[in-house]
Scaffold this motif. Structure first.
Motif, PDB file in Angstrom:
ATOM      1  N   LEU A  28       2.434  18.737   0.591  1.00 36.39           N
ATOM      2  CA  LEU A  28       2.200  17.159   0.914  1.00 36.39           C
ATOM      3  C   LEU A  28       2.274  17.055   2.430  1.00 36.39           C
ATOM      4  N   THR A  29       1.613  16.101   3.114  1.00 39.45           N
ATOM      5  CA  THR A  29       1.821  15.812   4.430  1.00 39.45           C
ATOM      6  C   THR A  29       2.827  15.050   4.712  1.00 39.45           C
ATOM      7  N   ASP A  30       3.313  15.009   5.997  1.00 43.35           N
ATOM      8  CA  ASP A  30       4.375  13.903   6.543  1.00 43.35           C
ATOM      9  C   ASP A  30       4.383  12.626   5.956  1.00 43.35           C
ATOM     10  N   ALA A  31       3.050  12.088   6.002  1.00 41.56           N
ATOM     11  CA  ALA A  31       2.914  10.941   5.613  1.00 41.56           C
ATOM     12  C   ALA A  31       3.083  10.704   4.137  1.00 41.56           C
ATOM     13  N   GLN A  32       2.531  11.523   3.150  1.00 40.19           N
ATOM     14  CA  GLN A  32       2.922  11.412   1.725  1.00 40.19           C
ATOM     15  C   GLN A  32       4.180  11.588   1.431  1.00 40.19           C
ATOM     16  N   ILE A  33       5.079  12.570   2.253  1.00 38.13           N
ATOM     17  CA  ILE A  33       6.543  12.717   2.023  1.00 38.13           C
ATOM     18  C   ILE A  33       7.177  11.236   2.249  1.00 38.13           C
ATOM     19  N   LYS A  34       6.718  10.442   3.497  1.00 40.08           N
ATOM     20  CA  LYS A  34       7.481   9.489   3.844  1.00 40.08           C
ATOM     21  C   LYS A  34       7.180   8.340   2.641  1.00 40.08           C
ATOM     22  N   SER A  35       5.699   8.427   2.232  1.00 40.54           N
ATOM     23  CA  SER A  35       5.432   7.050   1.240  1.00 40.54           C
ATOM     24  C   SER A  35       6.413   7.352  -0.138  1.00 40.54           C
ATOM     25  N   VAL A  36       6.554   8.622  -0.495  1.00 45.32           N
ATOM     26  CA  VAL A  36       7.264   8.932  -1.483  1.00 45.32           C
ATOM     27  C   VAL A  36       8.693   8.818  -1.455  1.00 45.32           C
ATOM     28  N   VAL A  37       9.203   8.879  -0.272  1.00 41.34           N
ATOM     29  CA  VAL A  37      10.936   8.611  -0.219  1.00 41.34           C
ATOM     30  C   VAL A  37      10.738   7.209  -0.357  1.00 41.34           C
ATOM     31  N   ALA A  38       9.904   6.286   0.412  1.00 43.58           N
ATOM     32  CA  ALA A  38       9.687   4.771   0.265  1.00 43.58           C
ATOM     33  C   ALA A  38       9.737   4.421  -1.118  1.00 43.58           C
ATOM     34  N   ALA A  86      17.172  13.023   5.057  1.00 41.72           N
ATOM     35  CA  ALA A  86      17.965  13.988   4.177  1.00 41.72           C
ATOM     36  C   ALA A  86      16.984  14.045   2.829  1.00 41.72           C
ATOM     37  N   LEU A  87      16.478  12.869   2.206  1.00 41.24           N
ATOM     38  CA  LEU A  87      15.524  12.993   1.291  1.00 41.24           C
ATOM     39  C   LEU A  87      14.314  13.587   1.523  1.00 41.24           C
ATOM     40  N   SER A  88      13.760  13.431   2.676  1.00 39.43           N
ATOM     41  CA  SER A  88      12.460  14.179   3.050  1.00 39.43           C
ATOM     42  C   SER A  88      12.890  15.596   3.181  1.00 39.43           C
ATOM     43  N   ALA A  89      14.055  15.940   4.098  1.00 38.00           N
ATOM     44  CA  ALA A  89      14.131  17.452   3.864  1.00 38.00           C
ATOM     45  C   ALA A  89      14.410  18.264   2.572  1.00 38.00           C
ATOM     46  N   ALA A  90      14.887  17.165   1.373  1.00 34.45           N
ATOM     47  CA  ALA A  90      14.959  17.811   0.331  1.00 34.45           C
ATOM     48  C   ALA A  90      13.543  18.173  -0.342  1.00 34.45           C
ATOM     49  N   ILE A  91      12.760  17.176   0.004  1.00 35.24           N
ATOM     50  CA  ILE A  91      11.268  17.308  -0.725  1.00 35.24           C
ATOM     51  C   ILE A  91      10.514  18.369   0.167  1.00 35.24           C
ATOM     52  N   LYS A  92      10.576  18.552   1.468  1.00 33.40           N
ATOM     53  CA  LYS A  92      10.005  19.455   2.163  1.00 33.40           C
ATOM     54  C   LYS A  92      10.490  21.065   1.847  1.00 33.40           C
ATOM     55  N   ASN A  93      11.806  21.128   1.908  1.00 33.52           N
ATOM     56  CA  ASN A  93      12.480  22.372   1.931  1.00 33.52           C
ATOM     57  C   ASN A  93      12.945  22.673   0.582  1.00 33.52           C
ATOM     58  N   GLY A  94      12.727  21.824  -0.455  1.00 36.12           N
ATOM     59  CA  GLY A  94      13.426  22.044  -1.935  1.00 36.12           C
ATOM     60  C   GLY A  94      14.960  21.795  -1.990  1.00 36.12           C
ATOM     61  N   PHE A 119       0.713  -1.017  -0.136  1.00 33.23           N
ATOM     62  CA  PHE A 119       0.060   0.112   0.043  1.00 33.23           C
ATOM     63  C   PHE A 119       0.907   1.226   0.090  1.00 33.23           C
ATOM     64  N   ALA A 120       1.955   1.352   0.919  1.00 33.08           N
ATOM     65  CA  ALA A 120       2.681   2.510   1.079  1.00 33.08           C
ATOM     66  C   ALA A 120       3.443   2.739  -0.502  1.00 33.08           C
ATOM     67  N   GLN A 121       3.480   1.540  -0.966  1.00 31.19           N
ATOM     68  CA  GLN A 121       4.249   1.905  -2.420  1.00 31.19           C
ATOM     69  C   GLN A 121       3.613   2.335  -3.585  1.00 31.19           C
ATOM     70  N   GLY A 122       2.340   1.686  -3.502  1.00 33.44           N
ATOM     71  CA  GLY A 122       1.181   2.416  -4.311  1.00 33.44           C
ATOM     72  C   GLY A 122       0.964   3.925  -4.197  1.00 33.44           C
ATOM     73  N   SER A 123       0.756   4.204  -2.852  1.00 34.83           N
ATOM     74  CA  SER A 123       0.562   5.662  -2.556  1.00 34.83           C
ATOM     75  C   SER A 123       1.599   6.569  -2.980  1.00 34.83           C
ATOM     76  N   GLY A 124       2.986   6.017  -2.568  1.00 30.28           N
ATOM     77  CA  GLY A 124       3.962   6.860  -3.142  1.00 30.28           C
ATOM     78  C   GLY A 124       4.309   6.911  -4.328  1.00 30.28           C
ATOM     79  N   ALA A 125       3.924   6.144  -5.113  1.00 27.42           N
ATOM     80  CA  ALA A 125       3.870   6.116  -6.543  1.00 27.42           C
ATOM     81  C   ALA A 125       2.838   7.271  -7.148  1.00 27.42           C
ATOM     82  N   ASP A 126       1.783   6.889  -6.340  1.00 25.36           N
ATOM     83  CA  ASP A 126       0.656   8.105  -6.675  1.00 25.36           C
ATOM     84  C   ASP A 126       0.991   9.422  -6.432  1.00 25.36           C
ATOM     85  N   VAL A 127       1.691   9.836  -5.294  1.00 25.82           N
ATOM     86  CA  VAL A 127       2.095  11.171  -5.075  1.00 25.82           C
ATOM     87  C   VAL A 127       3.156  11.238  -5.972  1.00 25.82           C
ATOM     88  N   TYR A 128       4.106  10.621  -6.469  1.00 29.34           N
ATOM     89  CA  TYR A 128       5.214  10.913  -7.595  1.00 29.34           C
ATOM     90  C   TYR A 128       4.831  11.324  -8.776  1.00 29.34           C
TER      91      TYR A 128
END
Ligand code: HEC
Length: 107
Positions: A90-100, A67-75, A22-31
């Motif tokens: 993006l929510t923290d959960a969405q950032i977490k799943s897109v990092v995954a 570090a990857l989450s920080a790049a996504i959050k802050n640019g 599920f996490a993979q699917g939603s990360g792909a969706d965010v991406y």
């Protein structure tokens, strides 16, 4: 007793598999829906013309999830094309799943 231990283990394993799928699917969706692919490519190969390195670059593989989450959050980026900050989009959960999801692109 033995039987119950077996069932419990199987249940935990099944639950883990479902969760990560599920996490993979939603990360792909965010991406795809957040247009990350526009700069990073559909499979994370980057864009040489835009000076976006592939996610498979040694630096990105070595980078921690934080570090990857920080790049996504802050640019990120120092070139003409910069990575936009997504903290407000993006929510923290969405950032977490897109990092995954990015981790799966690095394999
Ligand atoms: C406008 C183009 C653009 C968009 C859209 C974009 N990025 Fe980036 N991204 C960049 C650039 C440029 C860098 C910095 C690359 C460098 O200099 O190392 C970067 C860096 C990153 C990094 C740090 C690791 C690395 O390779 O340097 C991550 C993680 C990342 N982006 C994820 C995402 C995600 C997830 C999205 C969508 C939510 C996204 N990006 C959208 C351009 C973009």
């Amino acid at each position: 007793m033995k039987i119950w231990t077996g069932i419990t283990l199987a249940t935990i394993l099944a639950a883990t598999t479902v969760t990560s799928a599920f996490a993979q699917g939603s990360g792909a969706d965010v991406y795809t829906s957040t247009k990350c692919a526009m700069c990073h490519g559909a499979t994370g190969t980057g864009n040489a013309g835009m000076k976006v390195p592939p996610f498979k670059s040694p630096d990105a593989i070595k980078a921690t999830d934080t570090a990857l989450s920080a790049a996504i959050k802050n640019g990120a980026g120092t070139g003409t094309i910069k990575m936009p900050a997504y903290a407000a989009k993006l929510t923290d959960a969405q950032i977490k799943s897109v990092v995954a999801y990015i981790r799966t692109l690095q394999k």
